[in-house]
Design a protein around this motif. Sequence first.
Motif, mmCIF file in Angstrom:
data_model
loop_
_atom_site.group_PDB
_atom_site.id
_atom_site.type_symbol
_atom_site.label_atom_id
_atom_site.label_comp_id
_atom_site.label_asym_id
_atom_site.label_seq_id
_atom_site.Cartn_x
_atom_site.Cartn_y
_atom_site.Cartn_z
ATOM 1 N N ILE A 34 1.538 12.972 -24.169
ATOM 2 C CA ILE A 34 0.212 13.496 -23.823
ATOM 3 C C ILE A 34 -0.396 12.658 -22.713
ATOM 4 C CG2 ILE A 34 -2.148 13.847 -24.660
ATOM 5 C CD1 ILE A 34 -0.946 14.800 -27.244
ATOM 6 N N CYS A 35 -0.717 13.314 -21.614
ATOM 7 C CA CYS A 35 -1.341 12.668 -20.464
ATOM 8 C C CYS A 35 -2.619 13.445 -20.193
ATOM 9 C CB CYS A 35 -0.402 12.737 -19.253
ATOM 10 S SG CYS A 35 -1.108 11.953 -17.778
ATOM 11 N N LEU A 36 -3.756 12.739 -20.136
ATOM 12 C CA LEU A 36 -5.035 13.440 -19.938
ATOM 13 C C LEU A 36 -5.334 13.660 -18.454
ATOM 14 C CD1 LEU A 36 -7.541 12.218 -22.667
ATOM 15 C CD2 LEU A 36 -5.601 13.750 -22.832
ATOM 16 N N GLY A 37 -4.327 13.452 -17.613
ATOM 17 C CA GLY A 37 -4.507 13.643 -16.165
ATOM 18 C C GLY A 37 -5.131 14.967 -15.771
ATOM 19 N N PRO A 38 -4.729 16.100 -16.402
ATOM 20 C CA PRO A 38 -5.318 17.373 -15.961
ATOM 21 C C PRO A 38 -6.828 17.452 -16.209
ATOM 22 C CG PRO A 38 -3.345 17.751 -17.309
ATOM 23 C CD PRO A 38 -3.658 16.284 -17.382
ATOM 24 N N ALA A 39 -7.348 16.650 -17.159
ATOM 25 C CA ALA A 39 -8.763 16.758 -17.533
ATOM 26 C C ALA A 39 -9.567 15.526 -17.129
ATOM 27 C CB ALA A 39 -8.868 16.959 -19.050
ATOM 28 N N SER A 89 -8.870 15.797 -9.960
ATOM 29 C CA SER A 89 -8.246 15.364 -11.209
ATOM 30 C C SER A 89 -7.176 14.316 -10.917
ATOM 31 C CB SER A 89 -7.617 16.549 -11.928
ATOM 32 O OG SER A 89 -6.398 16.905 -11.294
ATOM 33 N N GLN A 90 -6.807 13.576 -11.951
ATOM 34 C CA GLN A 90 -5.707 12.600 -11.825
ATOM 35 C C GLN A 90 -4.450 13.295 -11.335
ATOM 36 O OE1 GLN A 90 -5.301 9.361 -12.212
ATOM 37 N NE2 GLN A 90 -7.405 8.941 -12.813
ATOM 38 N N CYS A 91 -4.195 14.512 -11.841
ATOM 39 C CA CYS A 91 -2.977 15.220 -11.417
ATOM 40 C C CYS A 91 -2.971 15.415 -9.904
ATOM 41 C CB CYS A 91 -2.869 16.572 -12.119
ATOM 42 S SG CYS A 91 -2.431 16.449 -13.849
ATOM 43 N N ASP A 92 -4.160 15.644 -9.312
ATOM 44 C CA ASP A 92 -4.243 15.870 -7.866
ATOM 45 C C ASP A 92 -3.755 14.662 -7.073
ATOM 46 O OD1 ASP A 92 -5.210 18.419 -8.003
ATOM 47 O OD2 ASP A 92 -7.312 17.806 -8.033
ATOM 48 N N THR A 93 -3.970 13.463 -7.615
ATOM 49 C CA THR A 93 -3.629 12.259 -6.840
ATOM 50 C C THR A 93 -2.429 11.521 -7.430
ATOM 51 O OG1 THR A 93 -5.226 11.012 -8.158
ATOM 52 C CG2 THR A 93 -6.017 11.890 -6.073
ATOM 53 N N CYS A 94 -1.882 12.027 -8.527
ATOM 54 C CA CYS A 94 -0.827 11.312 -9.263
ATOM 55 C C CYS A 94 0.475 11.234 -8.449
ATOM 56 C CB CYS A 94 -0.561 12.036 -10.582
ATOM 57 S SG CYS A 94 0.779 11.307 -11.522
ATOM 58 N N PRO A 95 1.106 10.049 -8.409
ATOM 59 C CA PRO A 95 2.380 9.929 -7.686
ATOM 60 C C PRO A 95 3.511 10.726 -8.346
ATOM 61 C CG PRO A 95 1.823 7.872 -8.829
ATOM 62 C CD PRO A 95 0.647 8.761 -8.961
ATOM 63 N N LEU A 96 3.314 11.157 -9.604
ATOM 64 C CA LEU A 96 4.365 11.925 -10.299
ATOM 65 C C LEU A 96 4.126 13.429 -10.205
ATOM 66 C CD1 LEU A 96 4.632 9.773 -13.568
ATOM 67 C CD2 LEU A 96 5.947 9.577 -11.458
ATOM 68 N N ASN A 97 3.089 13.806 -9.467
ATOM 69 C CA ASN A 97 2.705 15.229 -9.422
ATOM 70 C C ASN A 97 3.854 16.140 -8.984
ATOM 71 O OD1 ASN A 97 1.606 17.719 -8.032
ATOM 72 N ND2 ASN A 97 -0.164 17.018 -9.228
ATOM 73 N N GLU A 98 4.666 15.654 -8.065
ATOM 74 C CA GLU A 98 5.773 16.492 -7.551
ATOM 75 C C GLU A 98 6.784 16.836 -8.631
ATOM 76 O OE1 GLU A 98 7.650 14.617 -4.280
ATOM 77 O OE2 GLU A 98 5.916 14.864 -2.967
ATOM 78 N N THR A 99 6.801 16.039 -9.696
ATOM 79 C CA THR A 99 7.785 16.282 -10.766
ATOM 80 C C THR A 99 7.189 17.118 -11.895
ATOM 81 O OG1 THR A 99 7.189 14.273 -11.976
ATOM 82 C CG2 THR A 99 8.900 14.056 -10.289
ATOM 83 N N LYS A 100 5.941 17.529 -11.718
ATOM 84 C CA LYS A 100 5.293 18.350 -12.757
ATOM 85 C C LYS A 100 5.674 19.808 -12.524
ATOM 86 C CE LYS A 100 0.713 19.298 -14.631
ATOM 87 N NZ LYS A 100 -0.705 19.278 -14.295
ATOM 88 N N PRO A 101 6.384 20.430 -13.462
ATOM 89 C CA PRO A 101 6.793 21.815 -13.223
ATOM 90 C C PRO A 101 5.599 22.768 -13.162
ATOM 91 C CG PRO A 101 7.741 20.943 -15.269
ATOM 92 C CD PRO A 101 6.782 19.929 -14.758
ATOM 93 N N THR A 115 9.082 10.637 -13.883
ATOM 94 C CA THR A 115 8.850 12.053 -14.194
ATOM 95 C C THR A 115 7.474 12.229 -14.833
ATOM 96 O OG1 THR A 115 11.208 12.259 -14.625
ATOM 97 C CG2 THR A 115 9.826 14.053 -15.423
ATOM 98 N N CYS A 116 6.777 13.285 -14.462
ATOM 99 C CA CYS A 116 5.468 13.615 -15.051
ATOM 100 C C CYS A 116 5.526 13.433 -16.577
ATOM 101 C CB CYS A 116 5.118 15.065 -14.694
ATOM 102 S SG CYS A 116 3.739 15.724 -15.651
ATOM 103 N N PHE A 117 4.575 12.683 -17.120
ATOM 104 C CA PHE A 117 4.590 12.388 -18.560
ATOM 105 C C PHE A 117 4.453 13.647 -19.404
ATOM 106 C CE2 PHE A 117 2.831 8.440 -16.662
ATOM 107 C CZ PHE A 117 3.909 7.637 -16.956
ATOM 108 N N LEU A 118 3.599 14.531 -18.940
ATOM 109 C CA LEU A 118 3.376 15.756 -19.716
ATOM 110 C C LEU A 118 4.661 16.585 -19.777
ATOM 111 C CD1 LEU A 118 0.873 16.539 -21.188
ATOM 112 C CD2 LEU A 118 0.045 17.724 -19.149
ATOM 113 N N ALA A 119 5.405 16.614 -18.673
ATOM 114 C CA ALA A 119 6.675 17.359 -18.651
ATOM 115 C C ALA A 119 7.664 16.769 -19.643
ATOM 116 C CB ALA A 119 7.265 17.336 -17.237
HETATM 117 S S1 SF4 Z 1 0.076 15.218 -16.259
HETATM 118 FE FE1 SF4 Z 1 -0.131 13.000 -15.944
HETATM 119 S S2 SF4 Z 1 1.855 12.319 -15.186
HETATM 120 FE FE2 SF4 Z 1 1.792 14.552 -14.934
HETATM 121 S S3 SF4 Z 1 1.038 14.892 -12.830
HETATM 122 FE FE3 SF4 Z 1 -0.764 14.904 -14.193
HETATM 123 S S4 SF4 Z 1 -1.522 12.795 -14.189
HETATM 124 FE FE4 SF4 Z 1 0.593 12.747 -13.386
#
Ligand code: SF4
Length: 328
Positions: free
Chosen positions: A238-243, A198-210, A230-234
Amino acid sequence: MTSKPKVAFYWCASCGGCEETVVDLNEDILKVVAAVDIVLWPVALDFKRRDIEALSDGEIAVSFINGAVRLSEQEEWVKLLRQKSQLIVAFGSCAHLGGIPSLGNTANRELIFQRKYMTVPTADNSAKTFPCVSTLVDGHELDLPSFYDTVKTLDQTIDVDYYLPGCPPPTSLVGEAVRAILEGKLPERGAVLAPNKSQCDTCPLNETKPEKLAIREFKRVATSAPDPKTCFLAQGYICLGPATRSGCGERCIRGNMPCRGCFGPMDGVLDQGAKALSAIASIIDSNDPEEINRIINTIEDPLGTFYRFSLAGSLLRGSRVVETKRGG
Ligand code: SF4
Ligand code: SF4
């Protein structure tokens, strides 16, 4: 006679961005041209349908087809290319999942024509002229393509061997796909030619996702700017990264824009929009039905948000249309 593999590029209902990706190969396009014999590329070279019809079945090694299927002419072309090609690659979001054109599946031909040719503020059509499938030119009848009621993905029209996702697919993936095809190192038929992460797996903001997200209001990039670190979803965007499948190089995220989902879902997910909806629903921070409704209502255009690139390829395919009569 050349012994180089024959390659075709074709476009259906698309914006042309996927063609730009091929051009964006820059000097690498010369390596492609040196390695293959391009037999069709309407955006760049003047080949005719009869040129393709004259080829033997299976004579084209691979056809890259971008765009969704909206017109009868597109259906005829992709069926011809299927017959003449060993491999068909659905190139880009529109061929893969319907893309932006398939948001038109919330209407039908009648409603689209009404809007486009009559009611849009810039329309000047007192003669009520609409597209038709036959017209007279200098006394000769000319047949024109018909416009279908719904948009289809490429694999809802012909068998597809591989998928190159993205809006448009990045040049790096295109280069890798071309290399894999030329070297005969392709994965199993039916594969999406991008990582199954998933995008979340490779996202540079992943470390900031609680670990646990909790949202009480959704925000829009149109009306406020996200913090790029900071992670957009946090933050409630709405970020579709998880899907969404990775492989794009997180192009939007690095440009301070949440992922809109153009790479489609990971393997085994039938409906990317439903998967994203489920991810978003799980982070709404309330058990009170009224409060939940209030939070949900802060999402503008849910269909366009969750199915922006995948409506035709989803389980929904479109939405039910209430028929209206054509009028002035
Ligand atoms: S939700 Fe979006 S911004 Fe947050 S870690 Fe996943 S891809 Fe990155
Ligand atoms: S971040 Fe999302 S929308 Fe943007 S290019 Fe990548 S997959 Fe597509």
